[in-house]
Design a protein around this motif. Structure first.
Motif, PDB file in Angstrom:
ATOM      1  N   TYR A   1      -2.012   4.521   3.715  1.00 33.89           N
ATOM      2  CA  TYR A   1      -1.610   5.836   3.210  1.00 33.89           C
ATOM      3  C   TYR A   1      -2.412   6.950   3.872  1.00 33.89           C
ATOM      4  O   TYR A   1      -2.528   8.044   3.345  1.00 33.89           O
TER       5      TYR A   1
ATOM      6  N   ASP B   1      -7.048   4.415  -1.553  1.00 32.89           N
ATOM      7  CA  ASP B   1      -5.712   4.205  -0.996  1.00 32.89           C
ATOM      8  C   ASP B   1      -5.446   2.735  -0.691  1.00 32.89           C
ATOM      9  O   ASP B   1      -4.305   2.297  -0.659  1.00 32.89           O
TER      10      ASP B   1
ATOM     11  N   SER C   1       2.171   6.540   5.718  1.00 27.79           N
ATOM     12  CA  SER C   1       3.045   5.814   4.789  1.00 27.79           C
ATOM     13  C   SER C   1       4.524   6.075   5.047  1.00 27.79           C
ATOM     14  O   SER C   1       5.367   5.284   4.641  1.00 27.79           O
TER      15      SER C   1
END
Lengths: 187, 992, 100
Positions: free
Chosen positions: B497, B459, B335
């Motif tokens: 992520y 995520d 990320s």
């Protein structure tokens, strides 16, 4: 003291002028009323209802009203009877057959009327009871708490509540209702 | 310097809406919607505070409530000064005054930073090791110095002028977290017809959409979709959206406490409450609390200019502010790449992306290549360097080797994301270790709640939104709302992520902080383990890791991982500390809300109290009641007033407001039988129209309460209790009636407040009262002591008692409460003609002590039987049962040598003993002496012309005439044991 | 704050309206004056305080005013059931079956 026998005490209601109002809510003191705390077993319900001229409700949270007189279910053997006039409820109850306890509490309690679109919200500032119509419909009554004060709430309409408390708690209860009413106008 | 780091065309704030605020006395420009943090950054200011222990310069790490560093003081006035406000949360308003904390004399030059030089001294557990000698120096020297140097902001000393509101709320579905997942859940539940509350701690909902630039939902950017969703929710009658509102406590049965910040972002809050406490009871709770990015642990990871990746993107994409002009990225997670790419596209130079991982996802390396950004995979930042701001980083391969230096003005870091399981954990749900992703995730819910999205370990945005919709629908159905259309939310693009690192990133150079707020380093954690702390609970307390006001939001995972690594154990074996309330700090104002000043507690006043106030009474608190204690005249002090009142009552008469006495009406055909059970006395034998003094015991035989009982009718008793005892006596009586004697046909009603009670006591009492009483012959023959009658007094219905708590001829007049003041005034006027006084509770106490009448709770203490108190006459001999009958026969209660109530007189009549003073037989015995009793009541008696005292003394009644001793700090006082009646021992005056 | 079902009001009400009143099903001996010291000790002083299911008394003191009994788990704090004063201990397995 020839005139002493003529001396008549007068009634004083220092909270009578209490009022708070904004665009959402009006909180004001209710007029003095006659009140009875009625305790009875099931066999005395019918004779008491007929003697008092108002049905004693038998289901939790219910009230019934005839004219100026309302009986509220408070507990399985307890009712609060309020007559908005000056009726002698003790005398009326005394005429009933059966075993019961009638105690005059006209002076023990005082009441505030909370009305307006923000009335329920006003109470919810200090009352943990679920006051939504689904659990507290119009005509329902219950003893509960407003912060540290014990009260009896009676919903007279969607937007009108009758709040009953002991006399010495009245300034505290009014103070809470005023704070609640202020906030009810905001959110 | 005017917002030179604000990038034109970036962000969501309007450039036309300028504001001005102050930081450390200097004015700064800002835009409406800025936080203090974003506005400082816009002006190139990263240095925001000093750290707690080492006074290290600290910057702005985050863009949310997890901020550990940028803690500032916010004040408009001295009284409204709020310390330790997170600059990342506080919104700027025009004229806002803020200051940095924990520095002296200035933020840039702080003398306290010498603490850094003494760092070895402050290492883990230093509290327990240093400052131990000499002992006396702790209080005098070490503690004051440490308190001065350490600690965070300073609390205001003035009363808080703001007000706070409170609200109980009930709903079908509470959604915590207004990110995309929470919004989807709220839409689904609301569409189905459920009543929904959605709360989010930010000023606007949107969650991660605030920083992400890659997400697209239903044809719009993630942020735009979120704002549309909020608008849609706000338009629905069954939805309440609360922003700037933190769910801080998850209690039993879905009772969740929320703190709404109402005015902190406004220049003028007008009459609004500053904050509002919501106590929400929800049928179902949906936790969409997201995840919190954590740091990487390397030397110098606290230098100003070091910033989390999501924060750097938030400042850029939401506030239009670049974290730096020359940045580097150090990450272990996908990320952070977005931060590098967004900053590069906005014009910042990205020197390098240092990725701890050996393998970088292909699409990320391709994008980096397109933007000309170098990636060093399998590398780490060995140390960040600089003084008040980062200036360079040294980078090396993970496995060691040559260090390369990169000059930077900002370092963007990401150690991955920690699911925000705090509320789930507070709900008593257990978390489970997920070995694949190296994180703790919610297990099975214990309450009616569900976790969705990033806090549940999901995520992927598309999957999270689907989870949210499913949860919203299910919650609505469970709450009885099954209709409605499912919201149509199409997630077309989202970001990754993946990745993350818990623990320190290789051999550390310099200070690598695990807990920024408490200045705990990786070395401290390892040292704690070396010194024998093996449980994370011990490590936490030894190092203080996670114990600051951010409660370890950033530090817990790292602390755990480092401890586990030191121990050579798997992470879950080291344990997990408890997530406690509140999630973020909550003001006392919010918790207390209305409950201050007059509304702090109920103040009960009688209907006569107003007269006492008008006539200069001094009051005392008795339970919740205010009672008039004495009525000073012409500058009298208490003793002078009480002496006069005491004398006057016995010489003429006195009026006393006895309204606070507890009163219970006992009604029903079995009233007499019930009274027999509740009182030691034979109450059923009491005649109608008669009064009797009664004692109530507990089952153990000890005195519980006392009071005068009147029989109004065969089936009706008027029972009085002590003022303070009224509620518990009624509760005690109800308990026995409902659960032990339910067959008895009798009911209890509190009438304490139905009646105002005017006591008229003294030789002139009858003359004063008589003219106003209708229908009762008040002569002693017709209406003797301990009689009662229902009659009229002053033309109103009354219960008239001939009774005395003074030993004088006395009447207590009960009238309906609202007539109390008027009846009182009439009797006052009449009393004045006879020289009567008004007396308060202090005189009442003296007069009753002169007569040896006990006060329950003063002369008894829960271990005193009626026999001990000398009231054995009140215990019926012939009754088969009463509460306490068996307790009174217990071996210890009938043993010799029990403490008994006696009188004491001092050899010096002017000497007044202290209540509570201990009594010994031999004053010359060695300390500790054998104490044989204590003084329970002690007064100067004007009527006796000497001091008097009541005491509980072992074997007291066998000691009549003995000399005992009361050792005091400055002397030992000799006393003589006497009968506990000092005035009119034959009681003749009662019958006058 | 717990929600407690009052068996007389027939609905769940906030905990603030209630007051706990100790262990349930301890009857006061009808011949209390005659019982031995040991019997009095057992009746008045000795309580079980179990970890797990406990039977206890509550009073809806700020509601209907009635005393009633509850079976509650002292570990989870959860009420298993509530029932009127004077009624026998309920069959908890049956109660749990109904709830499931």
């Amino acid at each position: 003291m020839a005139d002493a026998a003529m001396t008549k005490a007068e009634r004083r209601e220092p909270m009578a002028a209490a009022i708070f109002a904004n665009e959402a809510v009006t909180v004001r003191a209710a007029a003095p009323a006659s009140r009875l705390s009625l305790r009875a077993g099931s066999e005395a319900i019918a004779p008491l209802s007929s003697a008092l001229g108002v049905d004693l409700p038998v289901r939790p949270k219910q009230t019934s009203t005839t004219g100026s007189r309302t009986a509220m279910w408070i507990g399985p053997d307890e009712w609060l009877v309020i007559d908005a006039g000056e009726a002698d409820l003790m005398a009326a109850a005394r005429g009933a057959e059966g075993i019961f306890s009638a105690v005059d509490i006209s002076h023990r309690n005082v009441a505030f009327l909370v009305s307006g679109t923000g009335a329920a919200t006003t109470l919810a500032s200090a009352c943990p009871h679920d006051l939504r119509l689904t659990s507290f419909p119009v005509g329902a009554a219950a003893r509960t708490l407003l912060a540290k004060a014990e009260v009896v709430l009676w919903r007279q309409s969607e937007t009108e509540w009758h709040v009953e408390c002991w006399r010495s708690f009245a300034p505290y209860v009014f103070g809470l209702l005023r704070e609640g009413a202020k906030d009810a106008a905001l959110a | 310097m005017s917002q030179s780091f604000r990038i034109p065309g970036k962000g969501r704030l309007s450039p036309s809406r300028g504001l001005r605020f102050f930081f450390d006395g200097k004015a700064f420009d800002a835009l409406e919607g800025d936080t203090v943090a974003s506005a400082l950054l816009a002006n190139g200011v990263h240095l925001a505070g000093r750290s707690y222990k080492y006074h290290r310069p600290r910057g702005i790490l985050t863009a949310g409530s997890e901020e550990p560093n940028a803690l500032i003081g916010v004040s408009n006035t001295a009284a409204t000064h709020v310390p330790n406000v997170r600059a990342t949360v506080q919104e700027v308003h025009d004229g806002l005054v803020t200051r940095s904390q924990n520095r002296w004399p200035s933020l840039a030059f702080d003398l306290g930073a010498v603490n850094s030089l003494g760092a070895p001294f402050f290492s883990a557990g230093f509290y327990y090791k240093t400052f131990m000698w000499p002992k006396a120096a702790w209080k005098a020297l070490y503690e004051p110095v440490i308190r001065q140097a350490a600690g965070l902001g300073v609390s205001p000393k003035e009363p808080d002028p703001d007000h706070y509101a409170s609200r109980y709320e009930h709903c079908d579905v509470l959604v915590v977290g207004g990110g995309a997942v929470g919004l989807a859940a709220a839409l689904a539940a609301a569409n189905a017809g459920a009543s929904v509350i959605l709360c989010d701690e930010q000023a606007q909902c949107g969650g991660a959409m605030r920083h992400e630039s890659g997400a697209r939902i239903s044809g719009r950017s993630g942020w735009d979709w979120a704002q549309d969703a909020v608008a849609q929710l706000k338009a629905m009658d069954n939805v309440r959206v609360l922003t700037r509102t933190t769910a801080f406590g998850y209690h039993t049965q879905n009772f969740v406490a929320l703190a709404e910040r109402v005015t902190d972002h406004l220049a003028d809050g007008k009459d609004l409450p500053r904050e509002r406490l919501w106590q929400v009871r929800a049928k179902r709770v949906i936790l969409a609390t997201g995840a919190i990015e954590r740091q990487l642990v390397f030397g110098g990871n606290d230098l100003p200019g070091v910033m989390f990746a999501n924060a750097a993107r938030t400042y850029l994409n939401h506030y239009g502010v670049a974290a730096g002009r020359k940045v580097a990225v150090f990450t272990a997670c996908d990320s952070a790449y977005g931060a590098a790419f967004d900053l590069a596209r906005a014009g910042s130079a990205v020197a390098v992306i240092v990725d701890w991982r050996h393998d970088v996802p292909e699409d990320l390396s391709r994008q980096a290549q397109e933007l000309g950004i170098k990636i060093l995979a399998g590398h780490r930042v060995v140390q960040a360097k600089g003084r008040l701001r980062i200036a360079s980083i040294s980078v090396a391969h993970r496995d060691g080797g040559q260090e390369r230096s990169f000059p930077v003005d900002s370092l963007i870091i990401s150690g991955g994301w920690t699911p925000s399981v705090h509320l789930y954990s507070q709900s008593r749900g257990k978390v489970a270790w997920d070995a694949d992703t190296q994180r703790f995730l919610p297990g099975d819910p214990v309450q009616d709640c569900v976790t969705v999205g990033a806090c549940d370990g999901t995520d992927d945005l598309a999957r999270g939104v689907a989870q949210g919709i499913e949860a919203g629908k299910a919650a609505a159905t469970a709450a009885g709302h099954a209709g409605g259309d499912q919201p149509d939310v199409a997630v077309e693009a989202c970001e990754s992520y993946a990745g993350g690192l818990a623990g320190d990133a290789g051999q550390i150079k310099g200070k690598a902080f695990v807990d920024y707020q408490n200045d705990v380093t990786a070395k401290d954690i390892r040292q704690a383990v070396r010194e024998g702390m093996h449980s994370i609970e011990h490590v936490k307390r030894f190092t203080t890791n996670g114990m600051a006001s951010d409660q370890g939001k950033l530090s817990n995972m790292h602390g755990l991982a480092i401890a586990a690594d030191s121990l050579g154990w798997p992470i879950p074996d080291v344990g997990l500390t408890t997530f406690r309330q509140p999630y973020t700090p909550v003001t006392f104002g919010t918790i207390v809300n209305h409950g201050r000043g007059d509304l702090f507690d109920v103040t009960r006043r009688t209907t006569i109290d107003g007269w006492a106030q008008d006539n200069g009474a001094v009051f005392e608190d008795v339970g919740n009641w205010k009672r008039a204690r004495f009525f000073p005249q012409g500058g009298e002090d208490m003793h002078a007033a009480v002496n006069r009142e005491c004398r006057t009552v016995r010489e003429a008469a006195g009026l006393f407001d006895a309204s606070t006495l507890g009163k219970i009406e006992v009604v029903g055909p079995d009233a007499g039988a019930f009274m027999d059970l509740m009182y030691t006395n034979p109450m059923s034998k009491l005649g109608v129209g008669k009064l009797r003094y009664g004692i109530m015991c507990r089952e153990d035989g000890f005195v519980y309460d006392d009071g005068v009982v009147g029989r109004v009718a065969e089936d009706r008793f008027h029972v009085t209790t002590t003022t303070g005892g009224a509620p518990r006596v009624l509760h005690h009586m109800e308990d026995y009636l409902q659960t032990e004697f339910p067959h008895l046909k009798v009911w209890l009603t509190s009438v304490t407040e139905q009646w105002a009670v005017v006591a008229v006591q003294g030789p002139k009492a009858r003359e004063i009262v008589a003219p106003f009483v209708s229908g009762v012959d008040l002569s002693t023959e017709a209406f003797p002591h301990m009689s009662m009658a229902e009659c009229e007094v002053c033309g109103v219905p009354a219960r008239l008692f001939r009774v005395s708590f003074t030993g004088e001829t006395g009447f207590e007049i009960n009238v309906p409460a609202a007539y109390g003041r008027s009846v009182w005034e009439i009797l006052q006027a009449r009393g004045a003609e006879f020289g009567a006084c008004t007396y308060g509770t202090e005189t009442m106490h003296v007069l009753r002590a002169e007569k040896g009448y006990i006060i329950v709770g003063q002369d008894t203490d829960g271990t005193v039987t009626p026999f001990d108190a000398g009231y054995g006459w009140a215990v019926a001999k012939k009754k088969k049962d009463f509460v306490g009958i068996r307790g009174l026969k217990r071996p210890d209660l009938v043993a010799d040598g029990r403490k008994q109530l006696v009188g004491l007189t001092t050899s010096d009549p002017a000497m007044v003993l202290e209540e509570g003073a201990q009594i010994v037989a031999d004053p010359n015995q060695p300390v500790p002496m054998t104490m044989i009793g204590h003084v329970t009541s002690s007064y100067w008696s004007e009527n006796c012309g000497r001091s008097i005292a009541l005491a509980l003394v072992a074997g007291g009644r066998d000691r009549m005439g003995q000399t005992l001793h009361v050792p005091m700090p400055d002397r030992t006082i000799a006393v003589t044991v006497t009968e506990p009646v000092f005035f009119d021992p034959k009681g003749e005056r009662l019958h006058g | 704050m717990l929600l407690i079902r009052c068996p007389y009001c027939e609905e769940e009400r906030p905990e603030l309206e209630f007051r706990g009143a100790g262990e349930a099903h301890i009857a006061r001996p009808t011949n209390i004056a005659e019982i031995s010291d040991e019997e009095f000790e057992a009746f008045f002083f000795l309580r079980d305080n179990p970890r797990g299911v406990t039977f206890e008394r509550w009073r809806h003191i700020h509601g209907c005013g009635r005393f009633f009994n509850a079976a509650r788990d002292t570990v989870s704090d959860k009420f298993i059931t509530t029932y009127k004063a004077g009624e026998p201990k309920p069959d908890l397995d049956a109660v749990r079956g109904e709830k499931a």
